[in-house]
Write an enzyme that holds these catalytic residues in place. Structure first.
Site, mmCIF file in Angstrom:
data_model
loop_
_atom_site.group_PDB
_atom_site.id
_atom_site.type_symbol
_atom_site.label_atom_id
_atom_site.label_comp_id
_atom_site.label_asym_id
_atom_site.label_seq_id
_atom_site.Cartn_x
_atom_site.Cartn_y
_atom_site.Cartn_z
ATOM 1 N N ASN A 6 43.288 44.531 45.774
ATOM 2 C CA ASN A 6 42.130 44.181 44.947
ATOM 3 C C ASN A 6 40.859 44.354 45.793
ATOM 4 O OD1 ASN A 6 39.966 42.519 43.930
ATOM 5 N ND2 ASN A 6 41.416 41.620 42.515
ATOM 6 N N HIS A 9 36.113 42.220 46.474
ATOM 7 C CA HIS A 9 35.255 41.610 47.493
ATOM 8 C C HIS A 9 34.591 42.612 48.427
ATOM 9 C CE1 HIS A 9 35.925 37.780 45.867
ATOM 10 N NE2 HIS A 9 37.233 37.902 45.975
ATOM 11 N N HIS A 42 38.545 43.921 39.097
ATOM 12 C CA HIS A 42 38.251 43.053 37.947
ATOM 13 C C HIS A 42 36.808 43.303 37.547
ATOM 14 C CE1 HIS A 42 38.286 38.605 36.286
ATOM 15 N NE2 HIS A 42 37.855 39.474 35.405
ATOM 16 N N ARG A 44 34.121 42.118 35.643
ATOM 17 C CA ARG A 44 33.800 40.873 34.932
ATOM 18 C C ARG A 44 32.620 41.079 34.008
ATOM 19 N NH1 ARG A 44 36.205 36.248 38.070
ATOM 20 N NH2 ARG A 44 35.237 34.968 36.486
ATOM 21 N N ARG A 48 29.668 40.622 38.552
ATOM 22 C CA ARG A 48 29.270 40.018 39.823
ATOM 23 C C ARG A 48 29.768 40.796 41.047
ATOM 24 N NH1 ARG A 48 32.866 34.513 39.888
ATOM 25 N NH2 ARG A 48 31.865 34.225 37.866
ATOM 26 N N GLU A 69 41.809 44.887 35.768
ATOM 27 C CA GLU A 69 41.908 43.475 35.413
ATOM 28 C C GLU A 69 40.667 43.090 34.602
ATOM 29 O OE1 GLU A 69 42.606 41.021 38.906
ATOM 30 O OE2 GLU A 69 41.586 39.388 37.853
ATOM 31 N N THR A 100 39.566 33.735 39.162
ATOM 32 C CA THR A 100 40.428 33.407 38.025
ATOM 33 C C THR A 100 41.200 32.125 38.345
ATOM 34 O OG1 THR A 100 40.679 35.782 37.809
ATOM 35 C CG2 THR A 100 42.063 34.418 36.405
ATOM 36 N N GLU A 151 52.001 39.362 35.154
ATOM 37 C CA GLU A 151 51.620 39.041 36.531
ATOM 38 C C GLU A 151 51.702 37.535 36.681
ATOM 39 O OE1 GLU A 151 48.008 40.725 38.229
ATOM 40 O OE2 GLU A 151 47.896 39.035 39.631
ATOM 41 N N HIS A 191 47.500 36.270 43.443
ATOM 42 C CA HIS A 191 46.518 35.194 43.605
ATOM 43 C C HIS A 191 46.848 34.329 44.815
ATOM 44 C CE1 HIS A 191 43.113 32.734 42.634
ATOM 45 N NE2 HIS A 191 42.824 33.594 41.679
ATOM 46 N N GLY A 192 45.915 34.323 45.750
ATOM 47 C CA GLY A 192 46.040 33.458 46.918
ATOM 48 C C GLY A 192 47.066 33.912 47.943
HETATM 49 N N1 PXP Z 1 45.580 38.733 40.363
HETATM 50 C C1 PXP Z 1 44.647 38.265 39.508
HETATM 51 C C2 PXP Z 1 44.952 38.292 38.052
HETATM 52 C C3 PXP Z 1 43.400 37.789 39.974
HETATM 53 O O1 PXP Z 1 42.481 37.332 39.108
HETATM 54 C C4 PXP Z 1 43.132 37.843 41.353
HETATM 55 C C5 PXP Z 1 41.803 37.405 41.861
HETATM 56 O O2 PXP Z 1 40.814 38.295 41.461
HETATM 57 C C6 PXP Z 1 44.129 38.351 42.205
HETATM 58 C C7 PXP Z 1 45.338 38.771 41.690
HETATM 59 C C8 PXP Z 1 43.915 38.462 43.665
HETATM 60 O O3 PXP Z 1 43.789 37.169 44.210
HETATM 61 P P1 PXP Z 1 43.321 37.008 45.691
HETATM 62 O O4 PXP Z 1 41.938 37.549 45.792
HETATM 63 O O5 PXP Z 1 43.395 35.530 45.913
HETATM 64 O O6 PXP Z 1 44.287 37.780 46.560
#
Ligand code: PXP
Length: 241
Positions: A6, A9, A42, A44, A48, A69, A100, A151, A191-192
């Site tokens: 992803n 950032h 993503h 948005r 952002r 996403e 999210t 997911e 996520h995380g």
């Molecule tokens: N999957 C989804 C659906 C998310 O919204 C995010 C965060 O944008 C991620 C994965 C990636 O999460 P992280 O940035 O914590 O690795």
């Protein structure tokens, strides 16, 4: 199992100064060259981080999987259909949230997705994925809707305050993954996730296909560089390098 990076950032950092760098598309290419199977972004509603122009440039430049996403707004449905990524992951989106915050509530969105969203993707060839907490009821409704993939939201596992709650969430993720697989859908997760918690997830949760990682990977790359960081994730996942 494959790694999707992803790159939101990278765009966050670019936008901090209003300059053109670092370019998220250049970062995406480094990730792909290092062995990542694809890129997640993503777009948005408030733009952002990733912007429309980034999406079209990614489509033009990348060879691997693109996972778009998005919230299921009319605007995003239209852009996604135009871009034709391999995968579209629908997520809940809140204006004030930092990221999210949880999976979709399928009972709440089912009728809208069924009547308005899924018909717009019918015949498009885009695989539809839904971001869900590992609740059997949500997973069954996603299957009823015709989702291709789920997911699994790994945030609760990743942020568990102690080992007892981490183990409890791992059981839910494992059972969720088994149900998704048994229903014939693809199991994705994200996520995380980071270099410390990913080995445990992989060990305990079966049938994992796409692993989506952003914040921790991009953060580590500040110190290690993107290429080395992606290769380390791939090593943990049992891939190349
Ligand atoms: N999957 C989804 C659906 C998310 O919204 C995010 C965060 O944008 C991620 C994965 C990636 O999460 P992280 O940035 O914590 O690795």
């Amino acid at each position: 199992m494959q790694l999707l990076v992803n790159i939101d950032h990278i765009a966050t950092l670019r936008n901090a100064r209003g300059e053109g760098f670092p370019d998220p598309i250049e970062a995406a290419k480094v990730c792909e060259d290092a062995g990542a199977a694809g890129i997640v972004f993503h777009l948005r509603g408030d733009r952002r981080h990733i912007r429309d122009d980034d999406v079209y440039r990614l489509k033009k430049s990348m060879k691997g999987v693109l996972d778009f996403e998005m919230a299921a707004t009319e605007e995003m449905v239209e852009i996604c259909n135009e871009v034709q990524p391999e995968l579209c992951t629908l997520v809940p989106e809140g204006r004030e949230e930092l990221t999210t915050e949880g999976g979709l509530d399928m009972k709440k969105v089912f009728d809208d997705f069924d009547n308005r969203v899924f018909p717009k993707f019918k015949g498009s060839g885009i695989k539809m994925s839904l971001f869900l907490d590992p609740n059997p009821e949500d997973i069954k409704l996603a299957h009823e809707l015709g989702a291709d993939a789920i997911e699994l939201h790994t945030g609760v596992f990743a942020n568990a305050p102690d080992d007892k709650s981490r183990k409890k969430e791992l059981v839910r993720l494992k059972e969720g993954a088994e149900l998704i697989h048994d229903l014939g859908m693809m199991v994705n997760a994200g996520h995380g996730l980071n270099l410390d918690n990913l080995p445990r997830l992989i060990e305990e949760v079966p049938h994992l296909n796409d692993i989506s990682i952003g914040h921790a990977l991009v953060s580590k790359s500040v110190f290690w560089g993107l290429e080395r960081t992606v290769k380390e994730y791939l090593r943990i996942m049992g891939g190349s390098s």
